[in-house]
Structure formats: structure tokens, C-alpha cells
Scaffold this motif. Structure first.
Motif, short mmCIF file in Angstrom:
data_model
loop_
_atom_site.label_atom_id
_atom_site.label_comp_id
_atom_site.label_asym_id
_atom_site.label_seq_id
_atom_site.Cartn_x
_atom_site.Cartn_y
_atom_site.Cartn_z
N ARG A 53 27.48 -26.11 -4.37
CA ARG A 53 27.03 -27.24 -5.91
C ARG A 53 26.59 -28.17 -4.88
O ARG A 53 26.27 -29.64 -5.57
N TYR A 54 27.02 -28.34 -4.06
CA TYR A 54 26.64 -29.48 -2.60
C TYR A 54 25.72 -29.66 -2.35
O TYR A 54 24.91 -30.64 -2.00
N MET A 55 24.97 -28.03 -2.12
CA MET A 55 23.42 -27.90 -0.65
C MET A 55 22.39 -28.37 -2.35
O MET A 55 21.69 -27.15 -2.17
N VAL A 56 21.99 -29.18 -2.04
CA VAL A 56 20.64 -29.95 -3.03
C VAL A 56 20.19 -30.41 -2.12
O VAL A 56 21.09 -31.05 -1.43
N LYS A 57 18.53 -30.74 -2.73
CA LYS A 57 18.29 -32.24 -2.26
C LYS A 57 18.65 -33.06 -2.28
O LYS A 57 19.52 -34.10 -4.09
N GLY A 58 18.69 -34.43 -1.31
CA GLY A 58 19.43 -35.51 -1.18
C GLY A 58 21.64 -35.53 -1.50
O GLY A 58 22.23 -35.87 -1.91
N GLY A 59 21.68 -33.79 -0.95
CA GLY A 59 23.02 -33.25 -1.13
C GLY A 59 24.06 -34.09 0.31
O GLY A 59 23.73 -34.35 0.52
N GLN A 103 48.25 -14.33 8.98
CA GLN A 103 47.68 -13.29 10.07
C GLN A 103 46.30 -12.48 8.94
O GLN A 103 45.40 -12.60 10.09
N SER A 104 47.18 -11.58 9.31
CA SER A 104 46.33 -11.22 7.77
C SER A 104 45.43 -11.32 7.11
O SER A 104 44.76 -10.64 6.85
N TYR A 105 45.59 -11.89 6.88
CA TYR A 105 44.66 -12.26 5.45
C TYR A 105 43.08 -13.13 6.60
O TYR A 105 42.07 -13.20 5.07
N VAL A 106 42.98 -14.13 7.34
CA VAL A 106 42.10 -14.54 8.42
C VAL A 106 40.72 -13.72 7.92
O VAL A 106 39.19 -14.18 7.44
N PHE A 107 40.86 -12.41 8.32
CA PHE A 107 39.40 -11.79 8.95
C PHE A 107 39.01 -11.07 7.21
O PHE A 107 37.83 -10.86 6.84
N PRO A 108 39.85 -10.47 6.02
CA PRO A 108 39.58 -10.69 4.98
C PRO A 108 38.34 -11.95 4.53
O PRO A 108 37.45 -11.57 3.64
N ALA A 109 39.09 -12.81 4.73
CA ALA A 109 39.06 -14.21 4.24
C ALA A 109 37.36 -14.01 4.76
O ALA A 109 36.69 -15.19 3.63
N LEU A 110 37.11 -14.25 5.64
CA LEU A 110 36.15 -14.00 6.47
C LEU A 110 35.46 -13.66 5.80
O LEU A 110 33.64 -13.70 5.38
N THR A 111 34.90 -12.12 5.45
CA THR A 111 34.68 -11.05 5.36
C THR A 111 33.70 -11.06 3.23
O THR A 111 32.67 -11.57 3.22
N ASN A 112 35.18 -11.45 3.51
CA ASN A 112 34.40 -12.08 1.24
C ASN A 112 33.80 -13.60 1.58
O ASN A 112 32.55 -13.62 1.03
N LEU A 113 34.12 -14.64 1.72
CA LEU A 113 33.32 -15.23 1.75
C LEU A 113 31.89 -15.76 2.44
O LEU A 113 30.94 -15.81 1.55
N GLN A 114 31.77 -14.99 2.77
CA GLN A 114 30.64 -14.14 4.17
C GLN A 114 29.05 -13.59 2.91
O GLN A 114 28.63 -14.30 3.00
N GLN A 115 30.12 -12.87 2.36
CA GLN A 115 29.67 -12.58 1.03
C GLN A 115 28.77 -12.66 -0.03
O GLN A 115 28.02 -12.85 -0.83
N SER A 116 29.85 -14.17 0.01
CA SER A 116 29.42 -14.95 -1.16
C SER A 116 28.06 -15.82 -0.96
O SER A 116 27.86 -16.30 -1.16
N LEU A 117 28.54 -16.44 0.33
CA LEU A 117 27.38 -17.16 1.23
C LEU A 117 26.36 -16.54 0.86
O LEU A 117 25.26 -16.94 0.78
N ALA A 118 26.09 -15.04 1.35
CA ALA A 118 25.10 -14.46 1.50
C ALA A 118 24.51 -14.65 -0.19
O ALA A 118 23.25 -14.63 -0.23
N LYS A 119 25.13 -13.84 -1.77
CA LYS A 119 24.53 -14.33 -2.65
C LYS A 119 24.02 -15.59 -3.05
O LYS A 119 22.85 -15.26 -3.66
N GLY A 120 24.78 -16.68 -2.01
CA GLY A 120 24.28 -18.05 -3.02
C GLY A 120 22.52 -18.31 -1.79
O GLY A 120 22.59 -19.76 -1.75
N ASN A 121 22.46 -17.94 -0.87
CA ASN A 121 21.28 -18.00 -0.39
C ASN A 121 21.30 -18.91 0.79
O ASN A 121 20.62 -19.55 0.88
N LEU A 122 23.28 -19.14 1.04
CA LEU A 122 22.94 -19.89 1.66
C LEU A 122 23.96 -19.68 3.36
O LEU A 122 24.46 -20.40 4.56
N ALA A 123 23.93 -18.26 3.84
CA ALA A 123 24.50 -18.15 5.12
C ALA A 123 24.18 -18.42 6.34
O ALA A 123 24.43 -17.81 7.21
#
Length: 479
Positions: free
Chosen positions: A105-111, A133-153
Motif C-alpha cells: 500500500r505504501y510502496m508507491v511513487k511518493g510513498g 520460537q517455532s513461529y519465526v522461520f515459517p513466518a519468514l517463509t510465508n512473508l517472503q513468498q508474499s513479497l515475491a507475489k507483490g514484486n517487492l522481494a
């Protein structure tokens, strides 16, 4: 192209990129918002710009804060509170939604110039007993995939700010991650390395001094020490170098000794405990800034300072939990109203105060000098359950103002928090409004601000505050 010419060009390009990396590194600040009296986000962004602070680390993704940062050019690290890691680790759609709402939402021109997303904050603290402890790495993996979907990785890097208690040793060269963290650290750091992300660590020499009566005081600063730590050929004259190299040794043991490092939090509080004062904070932060800007590095990484260093913190946060200590509300290089606490140069000139801060009228609530105060205990307790009374405790700047002074301080804190509503200074006739500043020496009786939201309580990286905290230590002292 000959192989010799190709080699020369390669070396030249390497040098160019190395220079660029040094230029990009710098000193930023942590901007926490767990405050009682809040400046408007726009006022804080202007404060950052006026002081040429080009990097800021947040503990959440507050939309008001991010909107204020739009178009500023300031490099931003947004944060995900530990409490959100569970759902982000188990749901790819939740990760997609979070990235969409708080990054895309914020990664736009002038954002907003979002460079990092901090996945949790110190999630491996020993005091959490492995809760996250058990949540960190799976959260990283999911978020990385989400960034990739948004062309932000390629533009936004995921990081995991860790406390220095994630590793341990008796000497820097023997540094190692805590045994129960070794496997997960290998996973996370492999992820960081493959995505060209730095390792973020929070280092607090003050806490080492505060928690250990045998810790040499001069070792916490950068002025030299009579108690250096000798580690083979290396000699350590300050806690920062020793801690940093302990991390480097721990990283080397798992095969990642060359990963870039960012200091996510480091600083010195100005109140609320012995050793927490203006002169000590200035001495520490001045030494830290000079050290970072000198590019000196440490014995295990000479000539290579951390990529970035984020001072903790920008502003005092009067609503933070005091479980770590009363100093927890006093880390700011600026007071809650954006006024510089002491002279400090971050490399761009001395600190400048916030402009156009709107204050309540110059009036205070104090103990009525004509009344018997023997029945004040419950009123005092009420006032301090909402207002910040930490400076009244042992080691605080208001510790020596006497019983009536303590009562007045508590009354005034509550009165200002309630926007100077006349009824909030009654206390069954024990309070009275005065137009004469009751501040004594270094003990400042505040006047509230009006250009932001007050009485705001929010979750902030596991540091949760309740409006019903009872300051029993102060209560006992007063009565």
C-alpha cells in the motif's frame, strides 16, 4: 575482452560497490509510540528531517505513522509484533494480507521508502521461554513468498531483530548461540544470507551494567577502561566491541561469519535508575556515534563497522512496561515533546528541537498546602496507575523532592494526562491548580501537549503496558 582487462574491471566494480555500501550505512533511530503524551506523527517526521535522520525503525506498521512518512525519503524498517507471528506462520493468506496492507500500500511513487520488515522483535528472549520460537522461520517463509507475489522481494528485506542473549560466552572468541537456538539460527541465517539480508542484533551495555554489580562501569563506555578483556591476541576496551565480536564468533561457528550486521537497538537511558542520567547517556551515545563514524570496526572485523546502527530511542515512551526497570520509559535522545535532552551530534550537527509543538496552558496540579495529606494514599495510587511516576523512585531525577513533592508530581502527571480537566485536580480537595512551575532542579514537572493523541496504549513488540500498573514501591515511599 582480455582476461586481464576483465579482471581489472571486476576489481574496479567491486571497489565502487564497496564505496557505495559505506556511504549507505549510517545512524538511524528507533521510533516507539507507547507514549502517554503523543506528538503527531507529522511533527515527529519533521523532527527527523530537521535532524537529517535518514533511517528509522518502527515496532509496528501504524498507518498514521506510515502516512506521515510518505514522501519523506526516510528509509524505514516496519515491525511485526511477536503476537502476530503465530498466525503469519500458519497462514499464507494472512501473510499476503499483511504485506498488502502494510507494505504494498505504501510502496508507491511518493510513498514510503520501506527497506526492511522486522519479523518479530527479540522473539528468542530467554524470558519468553520459547513462546515464539517455532513461529519465526515459517513466518519468514510465508512473508517472503508474499513479497515475491507483490514484486517487492528485491526491494524489501526481511530481518529478525535478536537480543544479545541469543548468544553467550566467557570470551568473545568463544561466542556461540544458545544450544536450544543453534538449529533455528542456522535456518534463519541461511534464509537471511540467501536473500541478502543482514543479521539484526540489539546490544545494551547499560543493561549489563544495571544487572551486574561486578560489571566495570568504565567498560560500558568508549573512553577506555582499567578492566580490559584480554582474549588471545585481541584486547577489548568496551562492552560494545566485546559483544559484537561474541556475535561474530557465534556466526562463524555456524558458517556465516561474513554476514552483514545491523545494530537494531543501542543506547542509554536518562532516568529511572542509578547510572541512568543525562551525562552518562550523552557520554555513551557520543562515544558510540564517534566509533561508528570512524569506520574502525572491531578486533574480529577491523575496518568494517555495522551496516547501520539504530539508536534507542528517538523519544521517551511514558506508557511502556516497567518490568525491565523504571529506566524503560526514559531511553529517548528527545523528551516526549521532542526537545533534545542533551547536546549530541549524529554526524549532521547538534540535535535540533521539534518545531511548532502545541502545549497545554502553563499550569500544574500540586498538593494543596493548606490540607492535611494523611489520607492521600489512594489518590496517589490512582494518579500513578495512569501517569508515569518512575522518576520518583530510587535513582530517578525526582527521587529527592520529598513527600509533598512526590504527591504533587503524581497529581500533576494525572492532571496533564487528562488534558488539564479541572475536575482531575480535585482529589477530594487535596489538589490545587497553580500557575507557578513546581519543577525542582533536574526534576521537571511536565505540561502536556495537544497536537497528538494522548492516553494511547498499544501493543509494541511484546512490551505491553496496562493503565492499571500500581507503583507499590513509590506508594510505600510516600506514605
Amino acid at each position: 575482452m582480455t582476461s586481464t582487462l576483465f579482471s581489472m574491471i571486476t576489481v574496479l566494480l567491486f571497489c565502487v560497490f564497496a564505496v557505495v555500501e559505506v556511504v549507505e550505512s549510517g545512524i538511524g533511530v528507533n521510533w516507539g509510540t507507547v507514549a502517554l503524551h503523543k506528538l503527531s506523527p507529522e511533527t515527529v517526521v519533521d523532527l527527523l528531517k530537521d535532524n537529517k535522520i535518514e533511517k528509522v525503525k518502527l515496532f509496528d506498521a501504524d498507518p498514521d505513522v506510515l502516512k506521515a512518512l510518505m514522501g519523506s525519503g526516510i528509509e524505514v524498517m516496519v515491525g511485526i509484533p511477536n503476537e502476530m507471528l503465530s498466525v503469519l506462520s500458519s497462514s499464507a493468506s494472512a501473510a499476503d494480507l499483511w504485506v498488502s496492507q502494510n507494505v504494498s500500500r505504501y510502496m508507491v511513487k511518493g510513498g514510503v521508502n520501506i527497506k526492511y520488515v522486522a519479523v518479530g522483535n527479540e522473539p528468542f528472549l530467554t524470558s519468553y521461554s520459547g513462546q515464539y520460537q517455532s513461529y519465526v522461520f515459517p513466518a519468514l517463509t510465508n512473508l517472503q513468498q508474499s513479497l515475491a507475489k507483490g514484486n517487492l522481494a528485491g526491494m524489501v528485506k526481511l530481518v529478525v531483530p535478536c537480543n544479545a542473549d541469543a548468544y553467550e560466552s566467557s570470551l568473545p572468541s568463544q561466542g556461540a548461540f544458545r544450544p536450544e537456538l543453534t538449529q533455528i539460527m542456522m535456518q534463519i541465517i541461511s534464509f537471511l544470507s540467501s536473500n541478502v539480508s543482514p543479521f539484526v542484533v540489539n546490544i545494551y551495555p547499560f543493561l549489563s551494567l544495571y544487572g551486574n554489580s561486578d560489571f566495570p562501569q568504565d567498560y560500558a563506555f568508549f573512553e577506555g577502561t582499567t578492566h580490559p578483556v584480554v582474549d588471545g591476541p585481541n584486547v577489548y576496551y568496551n562492552a560494545y566491541d566485546g559483544n559484537f565480536d561474541t556475535l561474530l564468533a557465534a556466526l562463524s561457528k555456524i558458517g556465516y561469519g561474513h554476514i552483514p550486521i545491523v545494530i537494531g537497538e543501542i543506547g542509554w537511558p536518562t532516568d529511572g535508575a542509578l547510572g541512568a542520567n543525562l551525562s552518562a547517556a550523552r557520554l555513551f551515545n557520543k562515544g558510540l556515534v564517534n566509533r561508528v563514524l570512524s569506520n574502525k570496526g572491531t578486533p574480529l572485523r577491523p575496518g568494517v563497522p555495522p551496516m547501520d546502527v539504530y539508536l534507542f530511542s528517538l523519544l521517551d515512551e511514558g506508557a511502556k512496561s516497567v518490568l525491565p526497570g523504571n529506566f524503560e520509559r526514559h531511553w529517548g535522545i528527545f523528551s516526549f515533546d521532542g526537545q533534545a535532552k542533551y547536546s549530541l551530534n549524529l554526524g549532521n550537527g547538534l540535535l535540533k528541537n521539534a518545531k511548532d509543538v502545541h502545549y497545554l496552558p502553563s499550569r500544574w496540579c500540586v498538593a494543596n498546602p493548606t490540607r492535611d495529606l494523611s489520607a492521600v494514599a489512594n489518590h496517589f495510587k490512582l494518579a500513578c496507575s495512569f501517569a508515569d511516576c518512575t522518576t520518583l523512585n530510587y535513582g530517578g531525577s525526582c527521587n529527592g523532592i520529598g513527600e509533598k513533592g512526590n504527591i504533587s508530581y503524581a497529581f500533576n502527571g494525572y492532571y496533564q494526562l487528562q488534558k488539564q480537566n479541572p475536575r482531575t485536580c480535585e482529589f477530594d480537595g487535596l489538589g490545587i491548580v497553580t500557575f507557578r512551575d513546581p519543577s525542582v532542579g533536574d526534576c521537571r514537572f511536565l505540561v502536556g501537549v495537544t497536537d497528538g493523541k494522548s492516553s494511547g496504549f498499544r501493543l509494541n513488540s511484546g512490551r505491553i503496558v496496562s493503565s492499571l500498573i500500581i507503583f507499590w514501591g513509590i506508594f510505600t515511599f510516600v506514605v
